[in-house]
Design a protein around this motif. Structure first.
Motif, PDB file in Angstrom:
ATOM      1  N   LEU A  39       0.825  -1.202   0.000  1.00  0.00           N
ATOM      2  CA  LEU A  39       0.000   0.000   0.000  1.00  0.00           C
ATOM      3  C   LEU A  39       0.863   1.257   0.000  1.00  0.00           C
ATOM      4  CD1 LEU A  39      -2.764  -1.045   2.578  1.00  0.00           C
ATOM      5  CD2 LEU A  39      -3.022  -0.807   0.095  1.00  0.00           C
TER       6      LEU A  39
ATOM      7  N   VAL B 147      -6.807  -0.266  -1.580  1.00  0.00           N
ATOM      8  CA  VAL B 147      -5.885   0.426  -2.482  1.00  0.00           C
ATOM      9  C   VAL B 147      -6.413   1.809  -2.827  1.00  0.00           C
ATOM     10  CG1 VAL B 147      -4.860   0.402  -4.795  1.00  0.00           C
ATOM     11  CG2 VAL B 147      -4.915  -1.696  -3.440  1.00  0.00           C
TER      12      VAL B 147
ATOM     13  N   GLY C 121      -3.667   3.487  -0.928  1.00  0.00           N
ATOM     14  CA  GLY C 121      -2.527   3.232  -1.784  1.00  0.00           C
ATOM     15  C   GLY C 121      -1.610   4.433  -1.872  1.00  0.00           C
TER      16      GLY C 121
END
Length: 242
Positions: A106, A236, A240
């Motif tokens: 991530l 994500v 992310g």
């Protein structure tokens, strides 16, 4: 060509059997807005503080039938839980889970120092030598290896930083540092969060601590689970490259 009487007789039964087989083999789907699902996610105390507020707001909006449970297992329990499906996802820094556990990064985490506002150290401009000589408080949540990596640097012959206090949770570091003259190296995302609520000052480390990739982990057996794929994609989107 025309079917025989026997073929006409069995056609409805065969058609129904084929329909059942096709529905059984069809890939299941996950409709976030309507499906009910309970996710069990392994993460540290930092993870609960950092991820869960934003994740839950999104779940409440997009998947009102979804519930979550956060766990803090040891490494062996985490491996078994991911393999048998008792744990859906692990989020954090968990090296050594084995080749059957897939992962996706991530973001990368760095360590920064926390000191209270008004600390005598800050009056001298945060001198490097003074910071290293200042008594430290360190945290080591269960199931993580943060303390080992940090203490290895602090105990080097050229550093020899004094460690006055060790605690189990990163979440108590902020109040301890804010009310004492102790300093502490903590992951930067947590430092920024708690510095918004406590009289704390962030200091760039004068020594190099190892950075680490914060990842999601899941077992290969459940790679095609559409609900877990949806959850990973959501993580994500939210976190992310944080």
């Amino acid at each position: 060509m025309e079917p025989t009487p026997f073929a006409e007789t069995i056609a409805p039964t065969v058609a129904e059997a084929l329909r059942v087989v096709r529905s059984t083999l069809a890939k299941p789907s996950f409709e976030a807005a309507s499906t009910r699902r309970h996710f069990r996610i392994a993460m540290s105390d930092i993870g609960e503080r950092f991820f869960m507020p934003r994740l839950w707001l999104r779940l409440a909006q997009d998947a009102p039938g979804v519930t979550c449970e956060c766990l803090s297992p040891g490494l062996d329990e985490l491996q078994h839980g991911l393999a048998n499906g008792e744990i859906d996802l692990a989020v954090g820094f968990f090296p050594g889970l084995g080749a059957q556990v897939l992962h996706e990064t991530l973001f990368q985490e760095q360590f920064v120092y926390l000191a209270r506002q008004g600390h005598p150290l800050l009056a001298s401009g945060g001198d490097t030598k003074e910071l290293i000589r200042t008594p430290h408080v360190l945290a080591s949540p269960p199931g993580t290896s943060h303390l080992t990596a940090v203490e290895r640097v602090l105990m080097r012959r050229d550093v020899r930083a004094p460690v006055a206090l060790r605690v189990r949770s990163f979440l108590c570091i902020g109040p301890i540092v804010a009310e004492t003259d102790l300093v502490s190296p903590v992951p930067n995302n947590l430092a920024e969060l708690i510095a918004d609520h406590l009289p704390l000052h962030l200091i760039k480390p004068p020594i190099k601590f190892p950075s680490f990739d914060l990842k999601m982990y899941w077992h290969r057996r459940f790679d095609d689970d559409p609900a877990l794929a949806w959850l990973r994609q959501l993580m994500v989107q939210l976190f992310g490259a944080a």
